[in-house]
Design a protein around this motif. Structure first.
Motif, PDB file in Angstrom:
ATOM      1  N   ASP A   2       0.769  -1.108   0.113  1.00  0.00           N
ATOM      2  CA  ASP A   2      -0.046  -0.014  -0.038  1.00  0.00           C
ATOM      3  C   ASP A   2       0.949   1.343   0.005  1.00  0.00           C
ATOM      4  O   ASP A   2       2.047   1.242   0.063  1.00  0.00           O
ATOM      5  N   ASP A   3       0.347   2.489  -0.155  1.00  0.00           N
ATOM      6  CA  ASP A   3       0.905   3.769  -0.317  1.00  0.00           C
ATOM      7  C   ASP A   3       1.792   4.060   0.777  1.00  0.00           C
ATOM      8  O   ASP A   3       2.824   4.385   0.948  1.00  0.00           O
ATOM      9  N   SER A   4       1.107   3.524   2.210  1.00  0.00           N
ATOM     10  CA  SER A   4       1.853   3.853   3.319  1.00  0.00           C
ATOM     11  C   SER A   4       3.217   3.126   3.297  1.00  0.00           C
ATOM     12  O   SER A   4       4.283   3.808   3.896  1.00  0.00           O
ATOM     13  N   THR A   5       3.196   1.786   2.959  1.00  0.00           N
ATOM     14  CA  THR A   5       4.505   1.199   3.056  1.00  0.00           C
ATOM     15  C   THR A   5       5.558   1.859   2.128  1.00  0.00           C
ATOM     16  O   THR A   5       6.840   1.859   2.361  1.00  0.00           O
ATOM     17  N   LEU A   6       5.052   2.103   0.632  1.00  0.00           N
ATOM     18  CA  LEU A   6       6.021   2.747  -0.146  1.00  0.00           C
ATOM     19  C   LEU A   6       6.633   3.989   0.190  1.00  0.00           C
ATOM     20  O   LEU A   6       7.742   4.353  -0.130  1.00  0.00           O
ATOM     21  N   LYS A   7       5.897   4.825   1.077  1.00  0.00           N
ATOM     22  CA  LYS A   7       6.461   6.154   1.540  1.00  0.00           C
ATOM     23  C   LYS A   7       7.345   5.856   2.383  1.00  0.00           C
ATOM     24  O   LYS A   7       8.308   6.907   2.542  1.00  0.00           O
ATOM     25  N   ASP A   8       7.332   4.829   3.140  1.00  0.00           N
ATOM     26  CA  ASP A   8       8.356   4.470   4.090  1.00  0.00           C
ATOM     27  C   ASP A   8       9.510   4.367   3.440  1.00  0.00           C
ATOM     28  O   ASP A   8      10.745   4.307   4.186  1.00  0.00           O
ATOM     29  N   GLN A   9       9.600   3.840   2.136  1.00  0.00           N
ATOM     30  CA  GLN A   9      10.889   3.528   1.388  1.00  0.00           C
ATOM     31  C   GLN A   9      11.570   4.733   0.808  1.00  0.00           C
ATOM     32  O   GLN A   9      12.745   4.435   0.186  1.00  0.00           O
ATOM     33  N   ILE A  10      10.977   5.766   0.737  1.00  0.00           N
ATOM     34  CA  ILE A  10      11.694   6.979  -0.121  1.00  0.00           C
ATOM     35  C   ILE A  10      11.640   8.044   0.896  1.00  0.00           C
ATOM     36  O   ILE A  10      11.371   7.898   1.839  1.00  0.00           O
ATOM     37  N   VAL A  11      12.768   8.768   0.561  1.00  0.00           N
ATOM     38  CA  VAL A  11      13.340   9.974   1.240  1.00  0.00           C
ATOM     39  C   VAL A  11      12.292  11.129   1.276  1.00  0.00           C
ATOM     40  O   VAL A  11      12.004  11.588   2.481  1.00  0.00           O
ATOM     41  N   THR A  12      11.878  11.427   0.190  1.00  0.00           N
ATOM     42  CA  THR A  12      10.653  12.485   0.083  1.00  0.00           C
ATOM     43  C   THR A  12       9.529  12.250   0.836  1.00  0.00           C
ATOM     44  O   THR A  12       9.241  11.105   0.878  1.00  0.00           O
ATOM     45  N   SER A  13       8.827  13.195   1.767  1.00  0.00           N
ATOM     46  CA  SER A  13       8.066  12.897   2.766  1.00  0.00           C
ATOM     47  C   SER A  13       7.171  14.225   2.542  1.00  0.00           C
ATOM     48  O   SER A  13       7.384  15.115   2.104  1.00  0.00           O
ATOM     49  N   GLU A  14       5.767  13.896   2.937  1.00  0.00           N
ATOM     50  CA  GLU A  14       4.817  14.782   2.699  1.00  0.00           C
ATOM     51  C   GLU A  14       4.907  16.022   3.934  1.00  0.00           C
ATOM     52  O   GLU A  14       5.457  15.408   5.141  1.00  0.00           O
TER      53      GLU A  14
ATOM     54  N   ARG B  42      13.210   6.742  -6.619  1.00  0.00           N
ATOM     55  CA  ARG B  42      12.934   6.017  -7.839  1.00  0.00           C
ATOM     56  C   ARG B  42      13.804   4.616  -7.726  1.00  0.00           C
ATOM     57  O   ARG B  42      13.557   3.456  -7.821  1.00  0.00           O
ATOM     58  N   GLU B  43      15.236   4.803  -7.379  1.00  0.00           N
ATOM     59  CA  GLU B  43      16.010   3.668  -7.146  1.00  0.00           C
ATOM     60  C   GLU B  43      15.743   3.096  -5.751  1.00  0.00           C
ATOM     61  O   GLU B  43      15.748   1.809  -5.701  1.00  0.00           O
ATOM     62  N   GLN B  44      15.341   3.663  -4.821  1.00  0.00           N
ATOM     63  CA  GLN B  44      15.037   3.257  -3.544  1.00  0.00           C
ATOM     64  C   GLN B  44      13.645   2.169  -3.853  1.00  0.00           C
ATOM     65  O   GLN B  44      13.694   1.012  -3.140  1.00  0.00           O
ATOM     66  N   LEU B  45      12.911   2.539  -4.552  1.00  0.00           N
ATOM     67  CA  LEU B  45      11.497   1.792  -4.722  1.00  0.00           C
ATOM     68  C   LEU B  45      11.927   0.510  -5.562  1.00  0.00           C
ATOM     69  O   LEU B  45      11.633  -0.336  -5.176  1.00  0.00           O
TER      70      LEU B  45
ATOM     71  N   TYR C 100      11.643  -3.304  -4.064  1.00  0.00           N
ATOM     72  CA  TYR C 100      10.824  -4.534  -4.749  1.00  0.00           C
ATOM     73  C   TYR C 100      11.489  -5.608  -4.870  1.00  0.00           C
ATOM     74  O   TYR C 100      11.277  -6.894  -4.966  1.00  0.00           O
ATOM     75  N   LEU C 101      13.112  -5.324  -5.548  1.00  0.00           N
ATOM     76  CA  LEU C 101      13.821  -6.413  -5.955  1.00  0.00           C
ATOM     77  C   LEU C 101      14.475  -7.345  -4.525  1.00  0.00           C
ATOM     78  O   LEU C 101      14.659  -8.387  -4.757  1.00  0.00           O
ATOM     79  N   LYS C 102      14.389  -6.591  -3.513  1.00  0.00           N
ATOM     80  CA  LYS C 102      14.653  -7.323  -2.449  1.00  0.00           C
ATOM     81  C   LYS C 102      13.406  -8.327  -1.917  1.00  0.00           C
ATOM     82  O   LYS C 102      13.710  -9.294  -1.238  1.00  0.00           O
ATOM     83  N   HIS C 103      12.256  -7.909  -2.404  1.00  0.00           N
ATOM     84  CA  HIS C 103      11.306  -8.757  -2.091  1.00  0.00           C
ATOM     85  C   HIS C 103      10.707  -9.655  -3.328  1.00  0.00           C
ATOM     86  O   HIS C 103       9.486 -10.158  -3.068  1.00  0.00           O
ATOM     87  N   GLY C 104      11.488  -9.883  -3.947  1.00  0.00           N
ATOM     88  CA  GLY C 104      11.248 -10.795  -5.261  1.00  0.00           C
ATOM     89  C   GLY C 104      10.447 -10.290  -6.395  1.00  0.00           C
ATOM     90  O   GLY C 104      10.361 -11.031  -7.359  1.00  0.00           O
ATOM     91  N   TYR C 105      10.379  -9.092  -6.602  1.00  0.00           N
ATOM     92  CA  TYR C 105       9.644  -8.654  -7.885  1.00  0.00           C
ATOM     93  C   TYR C 105      10.737  -7.951  -8.763  1.00  0.00           C
ATOM     94  O   TYR C 105      11.093  -6.957  -8.793  1.00  0.00           O
TER      95      TYR C 105
END
Length: 803
Positions: free
Chosen positions: A212-224, A246-249, A253-258
């Motif tokens: 979900d959006d909340s999980t992906l927001k935790d992976q990036i540096v930019t924040s609201e 973009r690289e962090q995302l 995903y590569l870390k979790h098999g995608y």
């Protein structure tokens, strides 16, 4: 032919010639007009081509006329040519020295009238508060004493605007103005309106189904943006940060098999009022993969596959993780390097398995080409001398390239503590078998003015002021001077260390100190003065031995109600100590380790001169390793010590072990270990009541321990706050025992000695904060197991500042 015939023929030829002249005259006239047409900025009468008999240059102030003439294509004595004059005009403008240039040709004299560009007197910044003058000045290319040109100024305006945009202020405007000064000089003023920070109103994700959006927001540096993020700088738009996100995302995903994941687009839209951005990431997740068959294809005979297989970090059936492939390559490379195979290439070949969504991985190990280090370039060390860095390198120019030794060199340079970051990159050398190592260091403050404070429920206050310089004059030398005050102790200390004595890897140094102690917990006061010499040298890549000698003079005065053992120690004594320390350190990072160990063993022998005779031994070992997640780092430390007298001499109280506070969190200074409770001396007064003799009162005193064994478990919690906050948290648990040997509890008519050698334990949390004024550490501990006579202390606090 008759005379009349000849006259008629001549007339005909004349008429024909005249007709030809009349026919050719328009074309010749047109050509003459084209030839005499002046270039822009050049005025000249319509005349026949002539020689430039005089070159007249007007309007010069700073520039010599001869200098102006040197830029021109037309010289005195040349035939005047419109093309050459036009080229001269362009050449003069191209120099950037002139605001205006005009030429006039009068048939013999070419007059050049110029207007020189002014000289910059000074560059002034006005209106900036969010960005400092120093940061802005780095972007301004035009400098004082340079020639003013509008093109250069406009380019600087664009750079300043771009800098503000990168700091999140898209409403910022910059206007350049000039103030005329005498002698054709100008002051250049950049008037800046910074505007408010352009925040991030919302971050949206499109195409994500698994997370979900909340999980992906935790992976990036930019924040609201939010009102409470006053210390954060990541809640504004930065295009470079968006690229990093973009690289962090992708890594997440590569870390979790995608393995097929990709970021289709990352768009930032500015609101109409230019106050904030809407950031939208469009992603394609793809299916999740697992590891299929994992194999190693070794092309090196002396590196058999069966020896390399235990180093694999990946297993069949496990969810695909690109990080595990990188860790496997690292482990295989390191193992090959330890066996002497420096030049190897490891290429992972990933293929989709025919059976379901699985990825087969083959690690192909091949011998690499032999490469030599041609040159080592060091940059970023404005203060630290080059030789201080080079002497920590495990390879030199001309040596064979070795990845293991390069990584080790980086660790050793970081261990100096002089640099925030150490980056080593390779680039091609002058030949295919040559490489250049570019070492970029980022220096940090090595001088430290430390202020420490502590508090306990027994009103034990501690204050310390110390000056430490770990890189004196950029030579790597260590200097420390400290003064500490408390209600029990005043200490003055000075020490100096030369890490490379006589140009060799020998650490030589000395320290002197004087201590005045009113040890209320032990019911005595003491005065100690000491001097120490030491010399350290490496015995292996990770091991080091440091012999030392200390001479100390002690004076101890017991309180009136002190226990007998302390009263017997009263008086003056000298101690002559000969000892050593052995250390072994394999940590991967000395600043923030994630794996490895540190082992220290030290012994001191008292009796080579002096009055005291004892043998003291101490050891400490710390293990670091990641736990169930690489971001969770655990450490286990075990320390132990033992001291015993010989030759009929007991160990004096001030030489024993006192544990507590930072050495056993949750307890006070000297709050753990043997303690004597003293009864007052009684008498019967005139009324028949039993009372204490005047000056006599009940007391309790710590008498120190002969032995201790303390363990500590600590878990470093992943940073859940923005990095800008500079805060880190750890959970800890300390446990162990401190006491005399053998442990006992004895009482007589006047006192009781409590010493059960019982197990104590505490738990708590540690906060470390890189505050704007310096590092702050707070330990909050709670005793889980304690004895009734132990003294507790819930909070220990320290703070300092660096420069």
């Amino acid at each position: 032919m008759t005379f009349g015939g000849r006259l008629f023929a001549g007339a005909c030829r004349a008429v024909a010639l005249c007709a030809a002249v009349l026919i050719l005259m328009p074309a010749a006239a047109e050509g003459a007009v084209k030839l005499r047409k002046p270039a822009p900025g050049i005025t000249a009468p319509v005349t026949q081509a002539a020689v430039v008999r005089r070159l007249n240059i007007e309007g010069t102030q700073r520039i010599e006329p001869a200098t102006v003439a040197s830029y021109m294509l037309v010289r005195e004595g040349d035939v005047y040519d419109e093309a050459a004059a036009d080229g001269s005009l362009k050449a003069l403008f191209a120099t950037g020295l002139f605001a205006d240039v005009r030429m006039n040709w009068d048939g013999s004299t070419l007059t050049v009238r110029i207007v020189e560009n002014p000289i910059i007197n000074q560059v002034v910044l006005e209106g900036n508060s969010k960005l400092s003058d120093k940061d802005l000045a780095k972007e301004i290319q035009i400098k004082p004493r340079q020639v003013f040109t509008r093109a250069k100024v406009q380019a600087d305006v664009q750079r300043l605007v771009e800098l503000y945009r990168r700091s999140g202020r898209f409403a910022a405007t910059v206007e350049a103005k000039i103030i005329q000064r005498p002698q054709n000089r100008v002051d250049l003023v950049f008037e800046i309106r910074e505007g408010s920070a352009t925040g991030i109103s919302r971050i949206n994700f499109i195409g994500n189904k698994v997370y979900d959006d909340s999980t992906l927001k935790d992976q990036i540096v930019t924040s609201e943006s939010a009102w409470w993020k006053i210390l954060s700088s990541n809640d504004n738009y930065d295009p470079d940060r968006l690229t990093f996100d973009r690289e962090q995302l992708r890594r997440f995903y590569l870390k979790h098999g995608y393995a097929d994941f990709r970021v289709v687009s990352a768009v930032a839209e500015l609101t109409p009022d230019r106050s904030s951005f809407f950031v939208t990431f469009t992603v394609e997740e793809g299916p999740q993969y697992k590891f299929g068959k994992i194999s190693i294809d070794s092309q090196i005979k002396d590196l058999p596959v069966n020896e390399l297989k235990p180093l694999l970090k990946t297993t069949q059936g496990q969810v695909y993780n690109a990080e595990l492939i990188d860790k496997t390559i690292e482990a295989l490379t390191f193992a090959a390097g330890t066996k002497g195979f420096v030049f190897i290439d490891i290429h992972p070949r990933i293929q989709r398995s025919k059976k379901g969504r699985a990825l087969d991985v083959v690690f192909r190990v091949e011998p690499g080409k032999r490469v030599y280090v041609e040159k080592i370039n060091i940059t970023g060390n404005s203060r630290t001398r080059d030789n201080v860095i080079r002497r920590e390198f495990r390879l030199a120019e001309g040596d064979a390239f070795n990845r293991v030794l390069i990584d080790r060199s980086r660790t050793r340079v970081r261990a100096l503590g002089f640099f925030k970051d150490v980056d080593i990159k390779e680039e091609a050398g002058s030949a295919p078998d040559r490489t250049v190592l570019n070492v970029k260091v980022t220096e940090q403050a090595t001088g430290e003015l430390s202020v420490g404070a502590g508090y306990s429920s027994q009103e034990q206050f501690l204050a310390q002021v110390s000056y430490t310089e770990r890189n004196l004059f950029g030579r790597g030398q260590f200097l420390r001077a400290s003064v500490s005050f408390s209600n029990i102790q005043q200490q003055y200390q000075f020490g100096f260390t030369e890490p490379y004595f006589m140009g060799r890897p020998l650490a030589a140094g000395f320290s002197v100190y004087h201590t005045e102690t009113n040890f209320r917990q032990a019911t005595y006061t003491s005065s100690s003065s000491a001097a120490s010499l030491f010399l350290g040298f490496p015995v292996s890549e990770f091991g080091r031995v440091t012999p030392r000698y200390t001479y100390r003079i002690d004076e101890l005065t017991a309180d009136r109600n002190a226990p007998l053992s302390i009263q017997l120690a009263e008086g003056n004594a000298t101690t002559s100590l000969l000892g050593y320390a052995y250390s072994y350190d394999t940590r991967d990072d000395p600043i923030k380790p994630t794996k490895g160990l540190v082992f220290v063993l030290s012994q001191d022998f008292a009796g080579v001169g002096g009055q005291q005779k004892y043998l003291r031994s101490e050891s400490n070992i710390i293990f670091y390793h990641d736990l169930f997640d690489p971001d969770w780092i655990g450490s286990l430390s075990v320390s132990a010590g033992y001291i015993t007298g010989y030759g009929g001499r007991d160990v004096r109280v001030n030489d024993r072990f006192f544990k507590g506070a930072s050495s056993f969190r949750g307890f006070a200074i000297a709050g753990v270990g043997p303690r004597v409770t003293q009864k007052c001396v009684t008498e019967v007064d005139a009324t028949g009541t039993t009372v204490c003799v005047a000056g006599s009162k009940p007391s309790t005193a710590a008498v120190g321990a002969q032995a201790y064994a303390i363990g500590s478990l600590e878990v470093r919690i992943p940073d859940f706050l923005p990095e800008d906050y500079g805060m880190g948290f750890s959970l800890f648990s300390d446990f162990g025992t401190v006491g005399l040997v053998p442990g006992k509890k004895t009482c007589d008519e006047f006192s009781c000695l409590h010493d059960e050698l019982a197990l104590r334990a505490s738990a708590g949390i540690t906060l470390r904060w890189k505050s704007p004024f310096g590092p702050v550490q707070v330990d909050i501990g709670y005793p889980l197991m304690k004895q009734s006579y132990d003294k507790v202390q819930a909070i220990n606090f320290s703070a300092g500042t660096t420069f």
